[in-house]
Design a protein around this motif. Structure first.
Motif, short mmCIF file in Angstrom:
data_model
loop_
_atom_site.label_atom_id
_atom_site.label_comp_id
_atom_site.label_asym_id
_atom_site.label_seq_id
_atom_site.Cartn_x
_atom_site.Cartn_y
_atom_site.Cartn_z
N ARG A 63 0.86 -1.20 0.00
CA ARG A 63 0.00 0.00 0.00
C ARG A 63 0.89 1.24 0.00
O ARG A 63 1.73 1.42 0.88
CB ARG A 63 -0.92 0.01 1.20
CG ARG A 63 -1.78 1.26 1.34
CD ARG A 63 -3.01 1.00 2.16
NE ARG A 63 -3.90 0.05 1.50
CZ ARG A 63 -5.04 -0.41 2.02
NH1 ARG A 63 -5.43 0.00 3.22
NH2 ARG A 63 -5.77 -1.28 1.34
N TYR A 86 1.15 5.45 -0.23
CA TYR A 86 0.61 6.81 -0.16
C TYR A 86 1.69 7.71 -0.75
O TYR A 86 2.81 7.77 -0.21
CB TYR A 86 0.31 7.22 1.28
CG TYR A 86 -0.96 6.66 1.86
CD1 TYR A 86 -1.62 5.58 1.28
CD2 TYR A 86 -1.52 7.21 3.03
CE1 TYR A 86 -2.78 5.07 1.83
CE2 TYR A 86 -2.68 6.71 3.58
CZ TYR A 86 -3.31 5.63 2.98
OH TYR A 86 -4.46 5.12 3.52
N GLN A 116 2.74 11.78 7.52
CA GLN A 116 1.55 11.16 8.09
C GLN A 116 0.53 12.19 8.59
O GLN A 116 -0.62 11.84 8.85
CB GLN A 116 1.94 10.22 9.24
CG GLN A 116 2.77 9.03 8.77
CD GLN A 116 3.27 8.19 9.94
OE1 GLN A 116 4.09 8.65 10.74
NE2 GLN A 116 2.79 6.98 10.04
N PRO A 120 -2.52 13.04 5.30
CA PRO A 120 -3.00 11.92 4.47
C PRO A 120 -3.94 12.38 3.36
O PRO A 120 -4.05 11.72 2.32
CB PRO A 120 -3.72 11.03 5.49
CG PRO A 120 -4.11 11.95 6.59
CD PRO A 120 -3.01 12.96 6.67
N ALA A 123 -2.27 12.92 -0.12
CA ALA A 123 -1.53 11.80 -0.71
C ALA A 123 -2.41 11.00 -1.66
O ALA A 123 -3.60 10.76 -1.40
CB ALA A 123 -1.01 10.88 0.40
N LYS A 159 -3.33 7.42 -3.24
CA LYS A 159 -3.35 6.13 -2.56
C LYS A 159 -3.65 4.99 -3.53
O LYS A 159 -4.54 5.11 -4.38
CB LYS A 159 -4.39 6.14 -1.43
CG LYS A 159 -4.24 7.29 -0.45
CD LYS A 159 -5.42 7.37 0.51
CE LYS A 159 -5.26 8.50 1.51
NZ LYS A 159 -5.32 9.84 0.88
N VAL A 190 1.45 1.12 5.52
CA VAL A 190 1.54 2.06 4.41
C VAL A 190 2.99 2.47 4.18
O VAL A 190 3.69 2.84 5.12
CB VAL A 190 0.68 3.32 4.67
CG1 VAL A 190 0.88 4.34 3.55
CG2 VAL A 190 -0.79 2.93 4.79
N TRP A 201 5.13 5.31 2.56
CA TRP A 201 4.97 6.69 2.12
C TRP A 201 6.04 7.03 1.08
O TRP A 201 7.22 6.69 1.23
CB TRP A 201 5.08 7.64 3.30
CG TRP A 201 3.87 7.57 4.20
CD1 TRP A 201 3.64 6.65 5.17
CD2 TRP A 201 2.75 8.44 4.17
NE1 TRP A 201 2.43 6.89 5.77
CE2 TRP A 201 1.86 7.99 5.17
CE3 TRP A 201 2.41 9.56 3.42
CZ2 TRP A 201 0.64 8.61 5.42
CZ3 TRP A 201 1.20 10.19 3.67
CH2 TRP A 201 0.33 9.73 4.66
#
Length: 251
Positions: free
Chosen positions: A37, A39, A51, A54, A57, A59, A117, A119
Motif C-alpha cells: 500500500r 501513499y 503522516q 494523508p 496523498a 493512494k 503504508v 509513504w
C-alpha cells in the motif's frame, strides 16, 4: 508499465483533484496479500512528517513481484511520475534503495508505518516535465471552459424560448377565432363579406402556415435544449465530457 509525464495523461495534481472530487476508498482496510500500500505525496519537504497530511496523498495498492519486491515503475506509471522515492519515516528523509527502481521485501517492511503504508513522494521534476504539465493544464482548462460555455448557452436558449411564450402560443394558436357576433362587431352587408373573404382567407392561411412552422421549430428547439439540460444535470453530459477527455487527453 503505464505512462510517464505526457500531455496526454493526468498530472499528479490532477489525480489528486480527481480523488478529492470523487472519493473512492481503497477496497481493503489493510494491504491485501502480496501487495504494497503506497501513499504518495506530489510534494514533500524533507523533515516534515507526511503522516500528518494523508488528505494530500495519492493512494493505491500495488501488486508485488514474484520475488516480493515492489517495482517502482508501477508507481510512476500509475500517476505519470518522472521519479518517485520512498520516505524513511524514522529519519524523515528520502530512502535510498539498494536496487534502483525496486524496493526489497525487507525495505518494504522497514518503511511501512503501523498501518502497513509505505509513504513516497515525487522529487522535484525536470524543467521539461514542468513545461509538459503546464501545457496540459492549459489545454484541459480550455476544454473545461468550452463545456461550461455549452452549458451556459443551453440555459440561455431555453430561457429565451420560454420568454417568447412558445408553449403558450402553441396552445392559443389552436383555439377557434370568435365570430363577429360574439365579439360585438356590427353586421356587415353579405356582399362585402363575399368579396373580402377570398383575400382574407389566403392571407390568413399564409400567416397561419408561417406561424405554425415557426412554433414547430421553436418547440423542437425547446425539446432539444431541455433534453440537453437534463443530460447535464443528471451527470450524463459530464460522462460524455469525460469520454472526450479519455480520447483527447488520456483520462
Amino acid at each position: 508499465m503505464g505512462n510517464g509525464p505526457s500531455i496526454f495523461v493526468r498530472t499528479p495534481q490532477e489525480h489528486l483533484e480527481h480523488m478529492w472530487k470523487n472519493p473512492s476508498p481503497l477496497a481493503y482496510s489493510c494491504p491485501p496479500s502480496r501487495h504494497a500500500r503506497v501513499y504518495l505525496l506530489p510534494e514533500w519537504t524533507q523533515g516534515k512528517n507526511p503522516q500528518k497530511e494523508p488528505w494530500a496523498a495519492l493512494k493505491n495498492d500495488f501488486a508485488l513481484e514474484p520475488t516480493g519486491e515492489l517495482n517502482l515503475k508501477k508507481v510512476k506509471g500509475k500517476w505519470a511520475l518522472e521519479r518517485c522515492s520512498a520516505i524513511d519515516l524514522e529519519r524523515m528523509q528520502p530512502f535510498e534503495e539498494k536496487c534502483k527502481g525496486r524496493l526489497s521485501p525487507l525495505a518494504l517492511k522497514v518503511l511501512a508505518d503501523s498501518k502497513g503504508v509505505v509513504w513516497m513522494y515525487e522529487p522535484t521534476p525536470s524543467e521539461d516535465t514542468v513545461s509538459i504539465r503546464a501545457d496540459r493544464l492549459r489545454i484541459v482548462r480550455q476544454y473545461d471552459a468550452a463545456v461550461e460555455r455549452v452549458m451556459e448557452a443551453t440555459l440561455g436558449r431555453i430561457s429565451k424560448l420560454l420568454d417568447n411564450g412558445v408553449v403558450g402560443e402553441s396552445v392559443s394558436h389552436h383555439y377557434p377565432e370568435h365570430s363577429a357576433a360574439d365579439s360585438g362587431i356590427p353586421d356587415v352587408p353579405q356582399e362585402a363579406h363575399s368579396k373580402e373573404a377570398p383575400v382574407k382567407g389566403n392571407v390568413g392561411e399564409a400567416e397561419g402556415s408561417k406561424t405554425s412552422a415557426t412554433l414547430y421549430q421553436q418547440q423542437r428547439q425547446l425539446v432539444f435544449f431541455a433534453a440537453l439540460l437534463f443530460l447535464l444535470y443528471s451527470g450524463a453530459l459530464g460522462r460524455y465530457a469525460q469520454f472526450g477527455r479519455d480520447l483527447a487527453f488520456g483520462w
